[in-house]
Design a protein around this motif. Structure first.
Motif, mmCIF file in Angstrom:
data_model
loop_
_atom_site.group_PDB
_atom_site.id
_atom_site.type_symbol
_atom_site.label_atom_id
_atom_site.label_comp_id
_atom_site.label_asym_id
_atom_site.label_seq_id
_atom_site.Cartn_x
_atom_site.Cartn_y
_atom_site.Cartn_z
ATOM 1 N N LEU A 30 0.839 -1.192 0.000
ATOM 2 C CA LEU A 30 0.000 0.000 0.000
ATOM 3 C C LEU A 30 0.873 1.240 0.000
ATOM 4 O O LEU A 30 1.899 1.299 0.695
ATOM 5 C CB LEU A 30 -0.935 0.018 1.212
ATOM 6 C CG LEU A 30 -1.959 -1.121 1.324
ATOM 7 C CD1 LEU A 30 -2.729 -1.010 2.636
ATOM 8 C CD2 LEU A 30 -2.913 -1.101 0.138
ATOM 9 N N SER A 31 0.468 2.251 -0.760
ATOM 10 C CA SER A 31 1.198 3.520 -0.825
ATOM 11 C C SER A 31 0.313 4.642 -0.315
ATOM 12 O O SER A 31 -0.902 4.649 -0.533
ATOM 13 C CB SER A 31 1.637 3.820 -2.266
ATOM 14 O OG SER A 31 2.486 2.812 -2.754
ATOM 15 N N SER A 32 0.932 5.599 0.362
ATOM 16 C CA SER A 32 0.197 6.756 0.881
ATOM 17 C C SER A 32 1.188 7.888 1.117
ATOM 18 O O SER A 32 2.373 7.780 0.803
ATOM 19 C CB SER A 32 -0.531 6.385 2.181
ATOM 20 O OG SER A 32 0.391 5.970 3.173
ATOM 21 N N SER A 33 0.699 8.971 1.682
ATOM 22 C CA SER A 33 1.549 10.108 2.036
ATOM 23 C C SER A 33 0.838 10.927 3.092
ATOM 24 O O SER A 33 -0.363 10.768 3.335
ATOM 25 C CB SER A 33 1.854 10.977 0.805
ATOM 26 O OG SER A 33 0.663 11.559 0.313
ATOM 27 N N ASP A 34 1.588 11.782 3.766
ATOM 28 C CA ASP A 34 0.971 12.724 4.690
ATOM 29 C C ASP A 34 1.731 14.039 4.596
ATOM 30 O O ASP A 34 2.529 14.237 3.683
ATOM 31 C CB ASP A 34 0.892 12.173 6.116
ATOM 32 C CG ASP A 34 2.266 11.875 6.711
ATOM 33 O OD1 ASP A 34 3.259 12.458 6.238
ATOM 34 O OD2 ASP A 34 2.345 11.053 7.642
ATOM 35 N N GLN A 35 1.532 14.908 5.570
ATOM 36 C CA GLN A 35 2.086 16.255 5.456
ATOM 37 C C GLN A 35 3.610 16.273 5.437
ATOM 38 O O GLN A 35 4.229 17.061 4.724
ATOM 39 C CB GLN A 35 1.588 17.117 6.628
ATOM 40 C CG GLN A 35 2.018 18.583 6.545
ATOM 41 C CD GLN A 35 1.439 19.411 7.663
ATOM 42 O OE1 GLN A 35 0.756 18.873 8.551
ATOM 43 N NE2 GLN A 35 1.701 20.700 7.661
ATOM 44 N N TYR A 36 4.246 15.388 6.189
ATOM 45 C CA TYR A 36 5.693 15.430 6.328
ATOM 46 C C TYR A 36 6.398 14.235 5.703
ATOM 47 O O TYR A 36 7.598 14.288 5.456
ATOM 48 C CB TYR A 36 6.072 15.523 7.816
ATOM 49 C CG TYR A 36 5.400 16.670 8.511
ATOM 50 C CD1 TYR A 36 5.446 17.957 7.981
ATOM 51 C CD2 TYR A 36 4.695 16.478 9.687
ATOM 52 C CE1 TYR A 36 4.821 19.020 8.605
ATOM 53 C CE2 TYR A 36 4.066 17.536 10.325
ATOM 54 C CZ TYR A 36 4.125 18.806 9.783
ATOM 55 O OH TYR A 36 3.505 19.847 10.410
ATOM 56 N N ARG A 37 5.675 13.145 5.473
ATOM 57 C CA ARG A 37 6.262 11.982 4.817
ATOM 58 C C ARG A 37 5.676 11.905 3.414
ATOM 59 O O ARG A 37 4.549 11.461 3.230
ATOM 60 C CB ARG A 37 5.968 10.714 5.623
ATOM 61 C CG ARG A 37 6.614 10.713 7.005
ATOM 62 C CD ARG A 37 6.124 9.558 7.846
ATOM 63 N NE ARG A 37 4.696 9.677 8.131
ATOM 64 C CZ ARG A 37 3.999 8.781 8.832
ATOM 65 N NH1 ARG A 37 4.601 7.709 9.285
ATOM 66 N NH2 ARG A 37 2.728 8.966 9.053
ATOM 67 N N CYS A 38 6.458 12.355 2.446
ATOM 68 C CA CYS A 38 5.950 12.454 1.082
ATOM 69 C C CYS A 38 5.589 11.090 0.516
ATOM 70 O O CYS A 38 4.710 10.978 -0.327
ATOM 71 C CB CYS A 38 6.990 13.119 0.191
ATOM 72 S SG CYS A 38 7.171 14.872 0.505
ATOM 73 N N PHE A 39 6.312 10.070 0.962
ATOM 74 C CA PHE A 39 6.057 8.729 0.455
ATOM 75 C C PHE A 39 6.041 7.752 1.616
ATOM 76 O O PHE A 39 6.953 7.740 2.443
ATOM 77 C CB PHE A 39 7.142 8.300 -0.551
ATOM 78 C CG PHE A 39 7.195 9.142 -1.778
ATOM 79 C CD1 PHE A 39 6.403 8.843 -2.871
ATOM 80 C CD2 PHE A 39 8.031 10.242 -1.846
ATOM 81 C CE1 PHE A 39 6.450 9.622 -4.010
ATOM 82 C CE2 PHE A 39 8.087 11.029 -2.978
ATOM 83 C CZ PHE A 39 7.290 10.717 -4.066
ATOM 84 N N ILE A 40 5.013 6.926 1.659
ATOM 85 C CA ILE A 40 4.927 5.830 2.615
ATOM 86 C C ILE A 40 4.491 4.602 1.829
ATOM 87 O O ILE A 40 3.472 4.621 1.152
ATOM 88 C CB ILE A 40 3.906 6.106 3.738
ATOM 89 C CG1 ILE A 40 4.201 7.439 4.435
ATOM 90 C CG2 ILE A 40 3.901 4.959 4.753
ATOM 91 C CD1 ILE A 40 3.112 7.877 5.394
ATOM 92 N N ILE A 41 5.277 3.531 1.913
ATOM 93 C CA ILE A 41 4.904 2.302 1.234
ATOM 94 C C ILE A 41 5.044 1.155 2.243
ATOM 95 O O ILE A 41 6.114 0.960 2.824
ATOM 96 C CB ILE A 41 5.751 2.058 -0.031
ATOM 97 C CG1 ILE A 41 5.308 0.788 -0.761
ATOM 98 C CG2 ILE A 41 7.230 2.049 0.263
ATOM 99 C CD1 ILE A 41 5.912 0.641 -2.148
ATOM 100 N N THR A 42 3.956 0.451 2.490
ATOM 101 C CA THR A 42 3.949 -0.605 3.488
ATOM 102 C C THR A 42 3.852 -1.967 2.825
ATOM 103 O O THR A 42 3.185 -2.132 1.803
ATOM 104 C CB THR A 42 2.777 -0.441 4.473
ATOM 105 O OG1 THR A 42 1.542 -0.464 3.746
ATOM 106 C CG2 THR A 42 2.897 0.865 5.246
#
Length: 265
Positions: free
Chosen positions: A202-214
């Protein structure tokens, strides 16, 4: 008509300069947490250590790290900082909290007054960090952990979260994403794990982490010595990666150690 063409050419030159990092654009440095990093001061003067100031900015808050060669001891990380003879800034044991914008300035004394020599040299530091959250399929599972060495066992579900912490003063979509940054979970042969149905990516992002991949999967007995790697590419070039290897002990019901190995290119 000629004037319009001249304006078009000028616009293309300006756009090309921005995209290729010219015209004062930030120097982007990608590093994994736990590693050491060196940030260059491109406008360094000769014998510059006593003339150099390094400032740090994130979320509109500016902190002075080094003032004319002297470290600011009021900062929590001052022991991890050092200034090289070429005025580059060394940061030891980088954490995800070190991401942000760093500015190098050179100052000289002119007739008794300090005057900045040249323009600011800016470096945007992006930090790749992986956390592990194991959980049991039963109701007696232990609490999640984000430590670098985590106890897990076969039959449990494990989630590896690979996060890129970035800040450039603009939104992620405006700068980092548009410059071709990509995160992937791959196996030890480099095959994208999205192609394997046993892994949930799964890929996502938030205000400070431009990229999150779990990456989430249930551990099998044959996962002993299995390797997963989160790799970061920038403009199709591999910049840094974190490798996780599962190692089982002799007993099937014993715990499993998952240890990170950081590789920066």
């Amino acid at each position: 008509m000629a004037d319009k063409c001249d304006l078009c050419v000028l616009g293309l030159i300006i756009l090309s300069s921005l995209l290729t990092g010219i015209s004062g654009a930030d120097d982007h440095v990608f590093i994994s947490s736990g590693e050491n990093v060196r940030l260059s001061c491109n406008n360094a003067l000769s014998d510059c250590k006593s003339k150099t100031t390094w400032n740090y900015n994130r979320h509109s808050a500016t902190v002075e790290l080094i003032n004319k060669g002297i470290k600011n001891k009021d900062t929590e990380r001052h022991e991890r900082l050092s200034l090289e003879s070429d005025c580059s800034l060394n940061i030891k044991n980088v954490t995800e909290e070190d991401y942000g914008s760093y500015t190098c300035q050179q100052w000289i004394n002119v007739t008794g007054k300090d005057q900045q020599q040249g323009s600011d040299a800016r470096v945007s530091l992006h930090v790749l960090h992986v956390s592990v959250s194991p959980s049991s399929s039963s109701s007696s599972s232990s609490s999640s952990s984000s430590s670098s060495q985590t106890e897990i066992s076969p039959g449990r579900s494990v989630t590896l979260s690979c996060q890129l912490y970035s800040y450039t003063g603009f939104s992620c979509d405006d700068r980092v994403s548009s410059e071709g940054v990509e995160l992937l979970w791959v196996n030890q042969t480099g095959v994208d794990l999205k192609t394997d149905s046993r892994y949930q990516i799964l890929s996502s992002s938030d205000q400070y982490r431009c990229f999150i991949i779990t990456l989430t999967t249930t551990l099998l007995n044959e996962d002993n010595n299995r390797e997963w790697r989160c790799q970061l590419t920038h403009r199709n070039q591999l910049k840094t990666s974190v490798r996780y290897t599962v190692k089982y002990s002799a007993q099937a019901d014993s715990t499993t150690a998952v240890n990170p190995v950081h590789i920066t290119h």
